[in-house]
Design an enzyme around this catalytic site. Structure first.
Site, mmCIF file in Angstrom:
data_model
loop_
_atom_site.group_PDB
_atom_site.id
_atom_site.type_symbol
_atom_site.label_atom_id
_atom_site.label_comp_id
_atom_site.label_asym_id
_atom_site.label_seq_id
_atom_site.Cartn_x
_atom_site.Cartn_y
_atom_site.Cartn_z
ATOM 1 N N CYS A 280 -2.860 30.540 10.451
ATOM 2 C CA CYS A 280 -3.106 30.580 11.828
ATOM 3 C C CYS A 280 -2.474 29.540 12.488
ATOM 4 O O CYS A 280 -2.426 28.235 12.247
ATOM 5 C CB CYS A 280 -4.624 30.120 11.898
ATOM 6 N N CYS B 140 0.796 -1.141 -0.104
ATOM 7 C CA CYS B 140 -0.124 0.060 -0.142
ATOM 8 C C CYS B 140 1.021 1.307 -0.154
ATOM 9 O O CYS B 140 1.533 1.585 0.921
ATOM 10 C CB CYS B 140 -0.650 0.005 1.393
#
Length: 379
Positions: free
Chosen positions: A345, A55
């Protein structure tokens, strides 16, 4: 009635992701638009390495965290079919395997060091796939880009086989690199964009259990690279950082608004990564956003900032991470003031502030000019 059906539909989609697992869920819910060929040449300062380890979602994280690694792309390689889709690679005998292509700086990290990390991610004795994923598209492999890489791969494979660490034969194949096709965008940085489903998949794949048993304490090896920024093992980070700093930088937590160290800091200086010390933001670009967190209109060193799509909390945001330490810093939004219109932020817990008067002595002398006025005097 429509609202009720939409709500039930949403629950069904989320339930499918948890029940079937992300791999099958991806094929059920994502339209395959096809992959795209990626050049097999890096720029003059970088080199390429291509590895297959089952994977590709699980093969990105260990390499992206390394100093000297510029990018890690998930894709397909090894077969003849052009521009294969995820569905085609999964269901047809295309000859392609899931793989990652790594662009790295050989002056910082060597190919041999990348091989060291590679072996600690896979089961080199399994010729039928990797862990829970079965099939030819999931077999492990090393795809070399030149003769030097071929020799290094062969030597490292022999060393592993001779070490006696595995009772079965080491069967990972070593082949010349072929065209590499970048996988659909959905698969890129999946572990960052879909944190919950990735954790579900990873914990149920059997990969970590196998690797912990096979490598023990040697699994999370610390590489000594030529980077100017220090790297740390997870245990070292837990000792170096406070509990909050660790949760923010390593586990993507968010500190409390208006109750953090720098949200209202008005002193002049720069903000660096709490882990590595890489420079990130300047007080020149800091502004009062009213959010309760330190906010900036732009980075101080753009190359030290990595932006990643974040789909947690049932919304799409852009996460901001540091390049060298891979620390979670915060998010960037498009509601900031001019001249950029951006609001970076950040979490104070991910940052360390260095006052302008201490820049020289702390090794950041190159940024002293950031705080000089037109007459060349410090502002």
């Amino acid at each position: 009635m429509k609202k009720i059906m939409l709500g039930l539909g949403l629950l069904l989609v989320v339930g499918l992701g948890a029940f079937f697992g992300p791999k099958l869920y991806a094929s059920l819910t994502q339209k395959s638009l096809g992959s795209e060929a990626v050049t097999n040449k890096a720029d003059e300062n970088h080199a390429l390495a291509t590895f297959a380890g089952g994977c590709f979602w699980c093969m990105e994280p260990p390499f992206e965290k390394l100093d000297g690694v510029y990018s890690v792309i998930s894709g397909y390689t090894g077969g003849k079919e052009k521009n294969p889709t995820y569905d085609e690679v999964s269901s047809k005998q295309t000859g392609h395997v899931e793989a990652v292509q790594i662009e790295y700086d050989p002056d910082v990290i060597s190919y041999e060091q990348l091989l060291t990390i590679f072996w600690r991610q896979i089961d080199p004795t399994d010729a039928g796939g990797q862990f829970v994923d079965r099939g030819p598209q999931y077999v492990s492999g090393i795809f070399y880009h030149n003769e030097e890489q071929m020799k290094a791969a062969q030597e490292s494979k022999k060393e592993l086989a001779d070490s006696g660490r595995f009772k079965e034969e080491v069967v990972t194949e070593i082949k010349p690199a072929k065209t590499f096709y970048k996988a659909e965008e959905y698969h890129q940085d999946y572990y960052k964009k879909n944190k919950l489903s990735y954790k579900f998949y990873r914990s149920n794949s059997g990969r970590d259990d196998f690797l912990d048993e096979a490598w023990g304490k040697d699994r999370h090896i610390k590489l000594e690279t030529n980077s100017i920024y220090p790297s740390y093992t997870d245990d070292e980070l837990k000792e170096k950082l406070t509990e909050l700093q660790y949760k923010v930088t390593q586990e993507e937590a968010t500190e409390e608004a208006f109750k953090n160290e720098y949200w209202d800091n008005k002193d002049e200086g720069i903000y660096v990564d709490i882990v590595s010390g890489e420079p990130l933001f300047s007080s020149k670009d800091k502004y009062k956003s009213g959010t309760g967190w330190p906010s900036f209109t732009k980075p101080l060193v753009e190359d030290n900032i990595v932006e990643v799509e974040d789909r947690t909390l049932f919304m799409v945001r852009t996460e901001v991470r540091s390049r060298h330490a891979d620390s979670h810093l915060g998010h960037v939004f498009e509601d900031g003031p001019e001249p950029t219109g951006l609001r970076y932020c950040m979490n104070s817990a991910a940052l360390r502030f260095i006052p302008k008067d201490e820049l020289e002595e702390q090794g950041y002398g190159e940024f002293v000019s950031e705080f000089e006025n037109d007459e060349g005097e410090a502002s």
